[in-house]
Scaffold this motif. Structure first.
Motif, PDB file in Angstrom:
ATOM      1  N   TRP A   1       0.858  -1.177   0.000  1.00 37.45           N
ATOM      2  CA  TRP A   1       0.000   0.000   0.000  1.00 37.45           C
ATOM      3  C   TRP A   1       0.897   1.231   0.000  1.00 37.45           C
ATOM      4  CZ3 TRP A   1      -4.730  -0.978   3.739  1.00 37.45           C
ATOM      5  CH2 TRP A   1      -5.421  -2.111   3.287  1.00 37.45           C
TER       6      TRP A   1
ATOM      7  N   HIS B   1      -2.320  -0.667  -3.557  1.00 36.46           N
ATOM      8  CA  HIS B   1      -3.382   0.248  -3.163  1.00 36.46           C
ATOM      9  C   HIS B   1      -2.747   1.596  -2.832  1.00 36.46           C
ATOM     10  CE1 HIS B   1      -5.703  -3.427  -2.706  1.00 36.46           C
ATOM     11  NE2 HIS B   1      -6.797  -2.732  -2.403  1.00 36.46           N
TER      12      HIS B   1
ATOM     13  N   PRO C   1      -7.042   1.351  -6.438  1.00 32.51           N
ATOM     14  CA  PRO C   1      -7.945   1.176  -5.299  1.00 32.51           C
ATOM     15  C   PRO C   1      -7.427   1.956  -4.100  1.00 32.51           C
ATOM     16  CG  PRO C   1      -6.608  -0.788  -5.612  1.00 32.51           C
ATOM     17  CD  PRO C   1      -6.287   0.122  -6.765  1.00 32.51           C
TER      18      PRO C   1
END
Length: 366
Positions: free
Chosen positions: A121, A155, A188
């Motif tokens: 992430w 992400h 996302p």
């Protein structure tokens, strides 16, 4: 044994997690259990949520390893990533997910050879100005990691500075930056902390990160129907260990800060700053004695504090005293109310409960 005990209601924890999921039905919810689950016991809370939680989040490798060694197999994300390159071997061994917020972390990952790609992430500094890449640098980082065999499941994540505030202007500025970036990268998102999960559906992404709300504290400046549905997970409960009557004008406690305005009945309660109860609690800080609201009076000591129980006719040695949480008669004292009287926040009170206070868990583990 000393009567001060932190009672942990695991059914309430599960209820609060489900509430977070209901607030964002199109997102998956990471249960944030860093800092020993905000003082509640990370392993016990993880076990209670294991059947429901899509993932857990912790601050550092040590917290993640504790969960893995305790049998937790659910995905775990390191919110601050690694602190040194040698931690990547542990990330790989324990199948952890990791945030990256600095160029050196990306470089270390690209030079590493994991057994399988590590979910990553990418943290964006959208305005909090703590950790994260500047928005103008994210596209390059994203491109590097997208092409790297070491990374998977990319992400974008960020953190809101003012999601708890009624004034939404700065929150909207952060959201605008993040939405533009996500659109450009077709990425996302994981953005929403507890207040954003509760109050800002626009921020709900592929993942949300509820934390303090899981433990029953309202992170917003005002109450809402959703926050009213939160259940306290920790009840910090003690007993009266002594009673005495003092005459009008008599001082109580160190420095004589409080003086009785009339003849008063004073209860001494087992619990003090040596247990993590805030020494800055002011006169009038609420406690529940036999389920009735009473004011703390005088300065908190290391091992005890004093309460005016003049209005509680059935107060005796051994009577129940709730510092925050739910009393035996069902009355609830919000930790947020206590925190306001201490000029602090619920996070510091919960994480500050010290190890000498035993935790007792109620409700079946998941």
């Amino acid at each position: 044994m000393r009567p001060l005990v932190a009672h942990i209601d695991l059914d309430a924890l599960r209820h609060n997690y489900q509430l977070a999921c209901q607030c964002a039905p199109h997102s998956r919810s990471v249960a944030v259990i860093k800092a020993n689950a905000y003082g509640h016991g990370a392993l016990e809370c993880a076990r209670a949520l294991a059947a429901d939680a899509s993932a857990f989040a912790v601050a550092c490798l040590e917290e993640a390893v504790t969960l893995r060694e305790g049998g937790i197999t659910t995905p775990i994300i390191l919110l601050e990533g690694i602190f040194s390159t040698d931690e990547l071997a542990w990330v790989d061994e324990h199948r952890l997910w990791m945030a990256v917020h600095s160029a050196w972390q990306v470089e270390a990952l690209l030079a590493f050879s994991p057994r399988e790609p590590i979910p990553v992430w990418v943290k964006v500094d959208s305005g909090m100005h703590r950790l994260g890449f500047a928005p103008e640098d994210v596209s390059n980082v994203w491109a590097q990691l997208s092409e790297a065999p070491q990374a998977s499941s990319l992400h974008l994540m960020s953190h809101f500075a003012t999601a708890d505030a009624a004034d939404s202007r700065y929150f909207q500025q952060q959201m605008t930056r993040l939405q533009a970036l996500a659109t450009t990268l077709d990425a996302p998102l994981c953005l929403a902390n507890s207040p954003a999960t509760l109050a800002w559906p626009v921020s709900h992404g592929a993942w949300n990160r509820p934390g303090i709300m899981l433990f029953g504290s309202n992170p917003l400046e005002t109450a809402t129907p959703a926050t009213d549905s939160l259940r306290p997970v920790m009840t910090l409960r003690s007993e009266i260990i002594a009673l005495r009557d003092v005459e009008a004008g008599e001082p109580v406690g160190y420095g004589g800060r409080w003086r009785a305005p009339r003849r008063s009945r004073i209860a001494v309660v087992a619990g003090g700053y040596g247990d993590g109860y805030d020494r800055h609690a002011q006169d009038g800080t609420p406690v529940l004695v036999n389920g009735q609201h009473c004011p703390l009076v005088g300065k908190v000591s290391m091992d005890m504090f004093t309460v005016d129980v003049s209005g509680v006719a059935d107060a005796v040695i051994g009577s129940e005293v709730v510092l925050w949480g739910r009393a035996s008669n069902g009355a609830v004292l919000s930790i947020d109310d206590v925190a306001r009287h201490c000029d602090t926040i619920s996070y510091t009170l919960l994480t500050g409960v010290l190890p000498r206070v035993p935790r007792r868990y109620h409700g079946a583990f998941g």
